[in-house]
Design a protein around this motif. Structure first.
Motif, PDB file in Angstrom:
ATOM      1  N   ALA A 608       0.843  -1.169   0.074  1.00  0.00           N
ATOM      2  CA  ALA A 608       0.122  -0.007   0.048  1.00  0.00           C
ATOM      3  C   ALA A 608       0.903   1.327  -0.221  1.00  0.00           C
ATOM      4  O   ALA A 608       0.343   2.308  -0.415  1.00  0.00           O
ATOM      5  CB  ALA A 608      -0.835  -0.024   1.190  1.00  0.00           C
ATOM      6  N   LEU A 609       2.120   1.232   0.492  1.00  0.00           N
ATOM      7  CA  LEU A 609       3.119   2.148   0.441  1.00  0.00           C
ATOM      8  C   LEU A 609       3.714   2.468  -0.942  1.00  0.00           C
ATOM      9  O   LEU A 609       4.534   3.449  -1.039  1.00  0.00           O
ATOM     10  CB  LEU A 609       4.009   2.294   1.488  1.00  0.00           C
ATOM     11  N   ILE A 610       3.576   1.677  -2.081  1.00  0.00           N
ATOM     12  CA  ILE A 610       4.084   1.726  -3.236  1.00  0.00           C
ATOM     13  C   ILE A 610       3.727   2.844  -3.880  1.00  0.00           C
ATOM     14  O   ILE A 610       2.393   3.110  -4.063  1.00  0.00           O
ATOM     15  CB  ILE A 610       4.140   0.647  -3.875  1.00  0.00           C
ATOM     16  N   ASN A 611       4.350   3.937  -4.053  1.00  0.00           N
ATOM     17  CA  ASN A 611       4.210   5.342  -4.746  1.00  0.00           C
ATOM     18  C   ASN A 611       3.689   4.928  -6.234  1.00  0.00           C
ATOM     19  O   ASN A 611       4.605   4.345  -7.211  1.00  0.00           O
ATOM     20  CB  ASN A 611       5.224   6.120  -5.022  1.00  0.00           C
ATOM     21  N   PRO A 612       2.630   5.218  -6.633  1.00  0.00           N
ATOM     22  CA  PRO A 612       2.256   4.753  -8.015  1.00  0.00           C
ATOM     23  C   PRO A 612       2.945   5.600  -9.214  1.00  0.00           C
ATOM     24  O   PRO A 612       2.914   5.140 -10.266  1.00  0.00           O
ATOM     25  CB  PRO A 612       0.639   5.392  -8.042  1.00  0.00           C
ATOM     26  N   THR A 614       6.190   6.282  -9.027  1.00  0.00           N
ATOM     27  CA  THR A 614       7.547   5.813  -9.205  1.00  0.00           C
ATOM     28  C   THR A 614       7.596   4.334  -9.083  1.00  0.00           C
ATOM     29  O   THR A 614       8.737   3.718  -9.461  1.00  0.00           O
ATOM     30  CB  THR A 614       8.488   6.467  -8.127  1.00  0.00           C
ATOM     31  N   GLY A 615       6.595   3.551  -8.521  1.00  0.00           N
ATOM     32  CA  GLY A 615       6.609   2.091  -8.552  1.00  0.00           C
ATOM     33  C   GLY A 615       7.370   1.833  -7.311  1.00  0.00           C
ATOM     34  O   GLY A 615       7.879   0.554  -7.003  1.00  0.00           O
ATOM     35  N   ARG A 616       7.974   2.910  -6.391  1.00  0.00           N
ATOM     36  CA  ARG A 616       8.907   2.296  -5.293  1.00  0.00           C
ATOM     37  C   ARG A 616       8.291   2.871  -3.934  1.00  0.00           C
ATOM     38  O   ARG A 616       7.298   3.587  -4.095  1.00  0.00           O
ATOM     39  CB  ARG A 616      10.167   3.133  -5.489  1.00  0.00           C
ATOM     40  N   VAL A 617       8.876   2.225  -2.952  1.00  0.00           N
ATOM     41  CA  VAL A 617       8.732   2.768  -1.436  1.00  0.00           C
ATOM     42  C   VAL A 617       9.378   3.622  -1.236  1.00  0.00           C
ATOM     43  O   VAL A 617      10.726   3.386  -1.424  1.00  0.00           O
ATOM     44  CB  VAL A 617       8.575   1.588  -0.706  1.00  0.00           C
ATOM     45  N   HIS A 618       9.054   4.901  -0.675  1.00  0.00           N
ATOM     46  CA  HIS A 618       9.968   5.851  -0.149  1.00  0.00           C
ATOM     47  C   HIS A 618       9.816   6.080   1.347  1.00  0.00           C
ATOM     48  O   HIS A 618       8.824   6.860   1.859  1.00  0.00           O
ATOM     49  CB  HIS A 618       9.605   7.145  -0.826  1.00  0.00           C
ATOM     50  N   THR A 619      10.761   5.637   2.077  1.00  0.00           N
ATOM     51  CA  THR A 619      10.703   5.827   3.578  1.00  0.00           C
ATOM     52  C   THR A 619      11.139   7.197   3.866  1.00  0.00           C
ATOM     53  O   THR A 619      11.782   8.142   3.087  1.00  0.00           O
ATOM     54  CB  THR A 619      11.789   4.745   4.248  1.00  0.00           C
ATOM     55  N   SER A 620      10.745   7.754   5.137  1.00  0.00           N
ATOM     56  CA  SER A 620      11.139   9.158   5.298  1.00  0.00           C
ATOM     57  C   SER A 620      12.386   8.783   6.531  1.00  0.00           C
ATOM     58  O   SER A 620      12.207   7.935   7.437  1.00  0.00           O
ATOM     59  CB  SER A 620      10.186   9.749   6.232  1.00  0.00           C
ATOM     60  N   PHE A 621      13.590   9.550   6.293  1.00  0.00           N
ATOM     61  CA  PHE A 621      14.743   9.047   7.141  1.00  0.00           C
ATOM     62  C   PHE A 621      14.597  10.338   8.196  1.00  0.00           C
ATOM     63  O   PHE A 621      14.595  11.632   7.909  1.00  0.00           O
ATOM     64  CB  PHE A 621      16.072   9.329   6.433  1.00  0.00           C
ATOM     65  N   ASN A 622      14.580  10.148   9.598  1.00  0.00           N
ATOM     66  CA  ASN A 622      14.543  10.864  10.437  1.00  0.00           C
ATOM     67  C   ASN A 622      15.717  11.443  11.176  1.00  0.00           C
ATOM     68  O   ASN A 622      16.408  10.595  11.692  1.00  0.00           O
ATOM     69  CB  ASN A 622      13.500  10.406  11.340  1.00  0.00           C
ATOM     70  N   GLN A 623      16.114  12.729  11.088  1.00  0.00           N
ATOM     71  CA  GLN A 623      17.408  13.079  11.718  1.00  0.00           C
ATOM     72  C   GLN A 623      17.190  13.509  13.262  1.00  0.00           C
ATOM     73  O   GLN A 623      18.119  13.652  14.004  1.00  0.00           O
ATOM     74  CB  GLN A 623      18.073  14.403  10.947  1.00  0.00           C
TER      75      GLN A 623
END
Length: 890
Positions: A608-612, A614-623
């Motif tokens: 469900a998190l696959i971006n339609p 890009t076809g990829r999953v884009h996690t968020s990196f938290n600093q």
């Protein structure tokens, strides 16, 4: 005739104790207990909000004996010592009262009640009404004309008649009643055998203590008569003890007790340190709104002038307004700019406004903005800039450094804070509130594109203005804390790299996830049947109450711990791990929970998190989440994907590269132990690593006093637990629990470890000593972790801070090294491998996607870069691998 002025006299000690027992378990993220402070300040604010007093005094008990101890040395002798967790909070209460600018009174030799009695008398003589804010029965004797008592906890207000109804006697007989009954909590003896009912009856028949005592000989023979006669002197002494003195040497000056506005410059940082987030927002919002000029920017010539001013100033604060919180899918609605404090602009681009509401020409405005953002000589300032970088990139703009992210700066200054949002930053560092998003858009569920101009402009422009002012406040604090280099050279360059990694994303094999989901369904069903068979019947496995009944009531397993509410058995993971040694059912429940969590959190959620687009999953990196400096990730959280076992392998096998490409994994080997060896300079640890020996085998040989070749697998596992446990300040209790040994054996293992690795023991003691002196610990690169509880009188809070103090220099240094490696590797990739992006960072591992051709050469280049990133007294080692999915590469 105007109402008389009123002064509220607040019994601080009584309310602090009540708050301590009412608010249990509240503490800051660093372990400082705050329940009593929180309960007390909320009660205090209730008084201020409801009564709006013109005059008030917070009255404290002073330390040390009072005149009553001179009269009766055993006074209060039976009271237990103050709870350390409460004692640790008393200075914080006083600091808050001071920050609120509230008058406070205490005096050596007198209790708070005596000071309240003195102030009440003098205030009445000067025409004041008096409200005693307390639940202390000792103060009932003061109630009378113009003096009332208010118990805020029960919202009871007592005048003379209410006192009579409550106790059966008028205020003027309260002292005599207490003289007869005594007070066990204060060790006031009274007359044995006389309770409240008897005292009321006696004083109703013979008003006054002297009358009761005088009438005693004529009473019919009874135990009561004998006790009154025998304890006459004790009754009179008790009255001297319970009667409040109103002649303390202090003077009521109305002007000195006037309520004034709090000192927000002192109050807001203190509330931030205490992590009272709602109070921070309330006080910041209640402060005066600063004068500001916020303008709508639609004219291109004016935009060009603003950008020229920014170039001349060398700085530009920017903020974006969008259609989504997901930066990979968010469209730009507008942008705000600020060059100098108090003057900010908002350029609307795509609002759903009527045609007669002007907006900036989108393409031309973005072209002008893009030229400024690409200028490497212009400092770009913002809050959570990583989000803006991705949004602007989606709109076709690139942002060159240098950068100043106020969120990251605030995080470096206090990584343990609960929030580094703009609202919290504005409150703490600028002493002001900010316009809320819902206020700007007109309610929940509405997007910013629908925000009307009169709300959109000030909201958006304020964000840029506050970011600029926050940067001006935070910059000198970074310098003062010696954190500027870490900020400029590590954290800020990392922000655009993380943004780039988020944009690229990672491919997911959705079909393989579907197959894994079906297998997990079968495993869960089989697990259920095993659990039911072991229990002897079906029950709701997900119900902690029903599971507790099965484990403890039916199977008779030993109780490990109760829940926080102490009304049910705990069945958390740590408890089940211990119980698994007693019975197979807890082990099956652990496996069931692991499968269920993996399925719900990752296997079923990732598709469900696959971006339609890009076809990829884009996690968020938290600093700015972990207090140690490590990165975390969210949506999805890739840090918690299991590594070991078949499930971990299958899960990682679902992360794949694009066709014709491979995934490369580069993982630091035992980086935390290598950092420990460097920092501790322990000769044995340094030697083992220099010779390339297995650290855990060598440790086992030393603590179990055998040759390395005779170390068993169990010995090595136990030694590994100790090696890593030392990093986290593991106690003997925890080691015993995890290894299934006795507490004494665990203590012996730790003692032998520290006896052999004396450099480690010395480093730990030096580290703790420095932390107690400075209040913080540092990493190799200078990152700080503040630990105010390190000197706390509360043992639990202090020991928790000590564990963090032992761990942070190790884990924090490892975090700094992996971040530094990310920057150096990215520089190398940009020069030599531009088609091989870094796509993931998980713990000590970096993952890349690279063309199949030349993968071995690429992997070795990454290895060399990571191993050479920082010179330590031990070599950094990196394991590299590659394959057609993450599992193969890892």
């Amino acid at each position: 005739m105007p109402d008389k002025p009123t002064i509220f006299l607040l019994d601080a000690s009584g309310y602090i104790h009540r708050a301590f027992h009412a608010v249990k378990g509240l503490a800051t993220s660093d372990g400082v207990p705050t329940g009593a402070v929180f309960g007390f300040v909320n009660m205090l604010l209730k008084v201020l909000a409801e009564a709006r007093p013109s005059h008030l005094a917070v009255v404290y008990d002073a330390k040390g004996p009072t005149f009553r101890h001179q009269i009766f040395p055993a006074y209060k002798a039976n009271r237990p010592p103050m709870d350390p967790a409460l004692k640790a909070q008393l200075p914080l209460v006083r600091q808050l009262v001071t920050a609120l600018c509230l008058p406070a009174v205490e005096m050596e030799g007198f209790e708070a009640d005596d000071l309240m009695a003195t102030l009440a008398r003098q205030a009445r003589e000067q025409g004041f009404e008096v409200v005693l804010v307390s639940a202390d029965k000792d103060l009932l004797q003061l109630v009378g004309p113009g003096v009332s008592l208010w118990d805020t906890m029960k919202d009871l207000r007592l005048g003379p008649e209410e006192v009579r109804q409550k106790t059966g006697l008028p205020p003027e007989l309260q002292v005599d009643m207490q003289a007869l009954t005594g007070d066990a909590s204060d060790n006031v003896p009274g007359v044995p055998g006389v309770g409240p009912k008897t005292a009321v009856k006696l004083l109703a028949e013979h008003p006054g203590l002297e009358a009761v005592l005088a009438a005693a000989p004529a009473m019919k023979k009874s135990k009561l008569r004998e006790s009154l006669i025998e304890n006459k002197d004790m009754a009179l002494l008790s009255r001297r003890l319970v009667r409040l003195r109103d002649d303390a040497p202090l003077r009521f000056e109305p002007a000195a007790f006037r309520v004034v506005e709090p000192d927000r410059d002192v109050l807001l940082p203190l509330l931030t340190r205490l992590e009272f987030n709602k109070l921070i927002k309330d006080f910041a919002a209640a402060g005066p709104r600063p004068q500001a000029d916020y303008r709508r920017l639609t004219d291109l010539d004016e935009l060009a002038r603003v950008l020229e001013q920014a170039k001349a100033a060398g700085q530009l604060a920017i903020d974006t307004e969008t259609t989504s919180l997901d930066p990979i899918r968010a469209d730009l609605v507008g942008f705000s700019l600020c060059v100098s404090p108090g003057l900010a602009y908002y350029a609307p681009l795509a609002h759903d406004w009527p045609a007669d509401e002007p907006q900036a020409p989108r393409r031309q405005a973005l072209d002008l903005l893009g030229q400024a953002l690409a200028d490497p000589g212009l400092l770009k300032i913002g809050q959570n800039l990583k989000y803006d970088l991705n949004v602007l990139r989606r709109a076709g703009l690139s942002v060159a450094g240098p950068l100043f992210d106020t969120m990251v700066a605030d995080y470096l200054l206090n990584p343990a804070k609960a929030s580094h949002g703009l609202e919290a930053i504005a409150a703490e560092h600028l002493g002001r509130g900010v316009i809320g998003f819902e206020e700007a858009v007109g309610g929940k569920g509405k997007g910013f594109a629908q925000a009307p101009p009169e709300r959109a402009v000030p909201y958006a422009a304020e964000d840029a203005d506050v970011a600029l002012q926050a940067a001006q406040a935070l910059g000198p604090k970074l310098d003062e804390a010696d954190l500027r280099r870490l900020f400029d050279e590590l954290e800020m360059p990392l922000t655009p790299l993380l943004a780039k990694m988020e944009r690229y994303g990672v491919l997911i094999d959705a079909e393989e996830l579907g197959r894994l989901s079906a297998e997990l369904d079968q495993a869960l069903a089989a697990g259920e049947q095993k659990i039911y068979a072991l229990a002897g019947h079906e029950f709701n496995i997900n119900s902690t109450q029903q599971l507790g009944q099965v484990l403890f009531d039916e199977l008779g397993l030993s109780q490990v711990k109760k829940t926080k509410k102490r009304t049910a058995y705990s069945t958390d993971m740590s408890v089940l791990a211990i119980l698994a040694a007693q019975h197979p059912l807890p082990a099956e429940v652990l496996a069931y929970r692991a499968n269920a969590k993996l399925k719900s959190t990752y296997v079923d959620a990732l598709p469900a998190l696959i971006n339609p687009d890009t076809g990829r999953v884009h996690t968020s990196f938290n600093q700015c989440v972990t207090a140690t400096g490590r990165l975390s990730s969210s949506d999805p959280n890739l840090q918690n994907i299991p590594v070991r076992g078949e499930l971990g392998r299958r899960m990682r096998g679902c992360f794949v590269p694009a066709p014709g490409r491979l995934l490369v994994s580069a993982d630091y080997s035992q980086i935390e132990l290598r950092v420990l060896a460097h920092l501790s300079q322990d000769p044995l640890m340094l030697q083992d690593m220099a010779e390339g020996l297995d650290v855990h085998t060598q440790t086992a040989a030393r603590i179990f006093d055998v040759m390395p070749g005779l170390v068993t697998r169990e010995m090595r596992v136990r030694a590994k637990t100790v090696n890593f446990g030392v990093l986290y300040g593991m106690s003997a209790f925890r080691l015993a629990r995890e290894q299934g040994v006795s507490r004494a054996e665990a203590e012996d293992i730790i003692a032998r470890y520290l006896g052999r690795y004396q450099g480690v023991a010395r480093f730990q003691q030096q580290n703790l000593s420095q932390c107690r002196q400075r209040g913080y610990v540092t990493t190799i690169l200078g990152r700080r972790r503040f630990l105010p509880a390190i000197n706390s009188s509360d043992r639990q809070a202090r020991e928790a801070a000590e564990r963090v103090a032992l761990n942070t220099p190790i884990q924090g240094s490892a975090a700094d090294i992996i971040k530094l490696a990310m920057l150096r590797v990215d520089e190398m990739l940009t020069r030599h491998y531009p088609d091989s992006p870094m796509i993931l960072q998980v713990h000590d591992e970096l993952v890349f996607e690279t063309p199949e051709g030349g993968v071995e050469q690429f992997a070795q280049a990454v290895r060399r870069c990571m191993e050479d990133v920082l010179k330590l007294d031990v070599e950094l080692k990196v394991d590299v691998g590659w394959g057609r999915d993450w599992a193969q590469a890892h």
